[in-house]
Write a protein that holds these residues in place. Structure first.
Motif, PDB file in Angstrom:
ATOM      1  N   GLY A  98       0.785  -1.223   0.000  1.00 49.48           N
ATOM      2  CA  GLY A  98       0.000   0.000   0.000  1.00 49.48           C
ATOM      3  C   GLY A  98       0.819   1.276   0.000  1.00 49.48           C
ATOM      4  N   ASP A  99       2.151   1.146  -0.111  1.00 50.99           N
ATOM      5  CA  ASP A  99       3.008   2.339  -0.140  1.00 50.99           C
ATOM      6  C   ASP A  99       2.723   3.215  -1.344  1.00 50.99           C
ATOM      7  N   GLY A 100       2.224   2.653  -2.424  1.00 52.32           N
ATOM      8  CA  GLY A 100       1.840   3.451  -3.581  1.00 52.32           C
ATOM      9  C   GLY A 100       2.530   3.039  -4.859  1.00 52.32           C
ATOM     10  N   LYS A 101       2.297   3.834  -5.892  1.00 56.85           N
ATOM     11  CA  LYS A 101       2.882   3.609  -7.215  1.00 56.85           C
ATOM     12  C   LYS A 101       3.267   4.953  -7.798  1.00 56.85           C
ATOM     13  N   ILE A 102       4.270   4.921  -8.677  1.00 62.52           N
ATOM     14  CA  ILE A 102       4.705   6.117  -9.393  1.00 62.52           C
ATOM     15  C   ILE A 102       4.735   5.771 -10.869  1.00 62.52           C
ATOM     16  N   PHE A 103       4.147   6.637 -11.685  1.00 61.98           N
ATOM     17  CA  PHE A 103       4.152   6.471 -13.131  1.00 61.98           C
ATOM     18  C   PHE A 103       4.823   7.691 -13.748  1.00 61.98           C
ATOM     19  N   VAL A 104       5.701   7.470 -14.706  1.00 63.69           N
ATOM     20  CA  VAL A 104       6.395   8.561 -15.389  1.00 63.69           C
ATOM     21  C   VAL A 104       5.981   8.511 -16.862  1.00 63.69           C
ATOM     22  N   MET A 105       5.447   9.640 -17.356  1.00 62.95           N
ATOM     23  CA  MET A 105       4.921   9.698 -18.716  1.00 62.95           C
ATOM     24  C   MET A 105       5.494  10.891 -19.467  1.00 62.95           C
ATOM     25  N   PRO A 106       5.698  10.758 -20.750  1.00 65.20           N
ATOM     26  CA  PRO A 106       6.219  11.890 -21.532  1.00 65.20           C
ATOM     27  C   PRO A 106       5.181  12.998 -21.687  1.00 65.20           C
ATOM     28  N   VAL A 107       5.673  14.229 -21.734  1.00 65.68           N
ATOM     29  CA  VAL A 107       4.826  15.400 -21.984  1.00 65.68           C
ATOM     30  C   VAL A 107       5.437  16.133 -23.172  1.00 65.68           C
ATOM     31  N   ARG A 108       4.640  16.394 -24.184  1.00 65.33           N
ATOM     32  CA  ARG A 108       5.160  17.041 -25.393  1.00 65.33           C
ATOM     33  C   ARG A 108       5.435  18.522 -25.206  1.00 65.33           C
ATOM     34  N   ASP A 109       4.590  19.202 -24.450  1.00 69.88           N
ATOM     35  CA  ASP A 109       4.778  20.634 -24.281  1.00 69.88           C
ATOM     36  C   ASP A 109       4.000  21.105 -23.060  1.00 69.88           C
ATOM     37  N   ALA A 110       4.338  22.292 -22.587  1.00 71.51           N
ATOM     38  CA  ALA A 110       3.614  22.956 -21.510  1.00 71.51           C
ATOM     39  C   ALA A 110       3.549  24.433 -21.870  1.00 71.51           C
ATOM     40  N   VAL A 111       2.430  25.076 -21.557  1.00 72.97           N
ATOM     41  CA  VAL A 111       2.247  26.492 -21.883  1.00 72.97           C
ATOM     42  C   VAL A 111       1.745  27.216 -20.642  1.00 72.97           C
ATOM     43  N   ARG A 112       2.386  28.311 -20.300  1.00 71.67           N
ATOM     44  CA  ARG A 112       1.920  29.159 -19.202  1.00 71.67           C
ATOM     45  C   ARG A 112       0.836  30.070 -19.773  1.00 71.67           C
ATOM     46  N   VAL A 113      -0.363  29.954 -19.279  1.00 70.72           N
ATOM     47  CA  VAL A 113      -1.510  30.691 -19.810  1.00 70.72           C
ATOM     48  C   VAL A 113      -1.296  32.201 -19.703  1.00 70.72           C
ATOM     49  N   ARG A 114      -0.794  32.664 -18.584  1.00 68.51           N
ATOM     50  CA  ARG A 114      -0.646  34.102 -18.343  1.00 68.51           C
ATOM     51  C   ARG A 114       0.252  34.774 -19.372  1.00 68.51           C
ATOM     52  N   THR A 115       1.373  34.129 -19.736  1.00 69.51           N
ATOM     53  CA  THR A 115       2.361  34.783 -20.605  1.00 69.51           C
ATOM     54  C   THR A 115       2.468  34.179 -21.999  1.00 69.51           C
ATOM     55  N   GLY A 116       1.966  32.968 -22.166  1.00 65.36           N
ATOM     56  CA  GLY A 116       2.110  32.291 -23.449  1.00 65.36           C
ATOM     57  C   GLY A 116       3.446  31.577 -23.607  1.00 65.36           C
ATOM     58  N   GLU A 117       4.328  31.664 -22.597  1.00 64.76           N
ATOM     59  CA  GLU A 117       5.602  30.945 -22.656  1.00 64.76           C
ATOM     60  C   GLU A 117       5.326  29.454 -22.782  1.00 64.76           C
ATOM     61  N   SER A 118       6.278  28.734 -23.383  1.00 62.41           N
ATOM     62  CA  SER A 118       6.089  27.298 -23.505  1.00 62.41           C
ATOM     63  C   SER A 118       7.413  26.573 -23.279  1.00 62.41           C
ATOM     64  N   GLY A 119       7.303  25.261 -23.152  1.00 65.33           N
ATOM     65  CA  GLY A 119       8.484  24.427 -22.957  1.00 65.33           C
ATOM     66  C   GLY A 119       8.934  24.374 -21.505  1.00 65.33           C
ATOM     67  N   ASP A 120      10.178  23.957 -21.315  1.00 63.28           N
ATOM     68  CA  ASP A 120      10.728  23.771 -19.971  1.00 63.28           C
ATOM     69  C   ASP A 120      10.738  25.052 -19.139  1.00 63.28           C
ATOM     70  N   GLN A 121      10.753  26.213 -19.777  1.00 63.35           N
ATOM     71  CA  GLN A 121      10.824  27.459 -19.007  1.00 63.35           C
ATOM     72  C   GLN A 121       9.598  27.726 -18.148  1.00 63.35           C
ATOM     73  N   VAL A 122       8.499  27.015 -18.383  1.00 61.88           N
ATOM     74  CA  VAL A 122       7.317  27.203 -17.545  1.00 61.88           C
ATOM     75  C   VAL A 122       7.317  26.266 -16.340  1.00 61.88           C
ATOM     76  N   LEU A 123       8.302  25.387 -16.257  1.00 62.24           N
ATOM     77  CA  LEU A 123       8.351  24.390 -15.191  1.00 62.24           C
ATOM     78  C   LEU A 123       9.250  24.846 -14.053  1.00 62.24           C
ATOM     79  N   ASP A 124       9.136  24.122 -12.923  1.00 60.22           N
ATOM     80  CA  ASP A 124      10.012  24.377 -11.774  1.00 60.22           C
ATOM     81  C   ASP A 124      11.463  24.251 -12.191  1.00 60.22           C
ATOM     82  N   GLU A 125      12.286  25.123 -11.665  1.00 57.78           N
ATOM     83  CA  GLU A 125      13.724  25.054 -11.888  1.00 57.78           C
ATOM     84  C   GLU A 125      14.412  24.984 -10.540  1.00 57.78           C
ATOM     85  N   VAL A 126      15.430  24.173 -10.450  1.00 57.32           N
ATOM     86  CA  VAL A 126      16.196  24.044  -9.200  1.00 57.32           C
ATOM     87  C   VAL A 126      17.509  24.737  -9.379  1.00 57.32           C
TER      88      VAL A 126
END
Length: 126
Positions: A98-126
Motif C-alpha cells: 500500500g506504499d503506492g505507485k509512481i508512473f512517469v509519462m512523456p509530456v510534449r509541451d507545456a504552456v503558461r496561460v498568463r504569458t504564453g511561454e512554452s516548454g521547460d521554461q514554464v516548469l520548476d527550476e532548481v
C-alpha cells in the motif's frame, strides 16, 4: 519533460509536499482517489467471483474493495525526473503493502496561460 503521477497514502501527502518543495519541486496538483492493489484482494476469491461462484462473491463482498488514496501530478524537466521520483520514494516507502505507485509519462509541451511561454521554461527550476 515528463509528468510524474504518484499514488500515495493520504496520511503521507503533507510530508511528500514538504519534501518535494525542499527538493525544489513546488508545483503540484493533487486529487482524492480510491483504489486497491493486488495485495488487498484474495485473488482466488476474485477468480471464483468472476466465474460466478456465489460463495466467492459473498466472501469477496465482505472485504474492503477500495482504499482512500491521494494521487498527485508533477510535470518536471527531464533532468529532474529521477530527483523527483527518489524524493517521493524516500518519503513514502514503509516496506508495507500500500506504499503506492509512481508512473512517469512523456509530456510534449507545456504552456503558461498568463504569458504564453512554452516548454521547460514554464516548469520548476532548481
Amino acid at each position: 519533460m515528463k509528468e510524474i503521477m504518484a499514488i500515495v497514502r493520504i496520511n503521507m501527502m503533507n510530508q511528500t509536499k514538504k519534501a518535494l518543495a525542499e527538493a525544489g519541486i513546488s508545483s503540484i496538483t493533487a486529487r482524492d482517489a480510491l483504489g486497491r492493489g493486488k495485495g488487498l484482494v484474495d485473488l482466488t476469491l476474485l477468480e471464483g467471483a468472476e466465474k460466478g461462484y456465489e460463495e466467492a462473491v459473498v466472501q469477496l463482498g465482505q472485504t474492503q474493495r477500495l482504499v482512500p488514496k491521494r494521487v498527485f501530478f508533477v510535470v518536471v524537466p527531464d533532468r529532474l525526473v529521477q530527483k523527483t521520483v527518489n524524493t517521493i520514494i524516500k518519503v513514502n516507502r514503509s516496506g508495507k503493502s500500500g506504499d503506492g505507485k509512481i508512473f512517469v509519462m512523456p509530456v510534449r509541451d507545456a504552456v503558461r496561460v498568463r504569458t504564453g511561454e512554452s516548454g521547460d521554461q514554464v516548469l520548476d527550476e532548481v
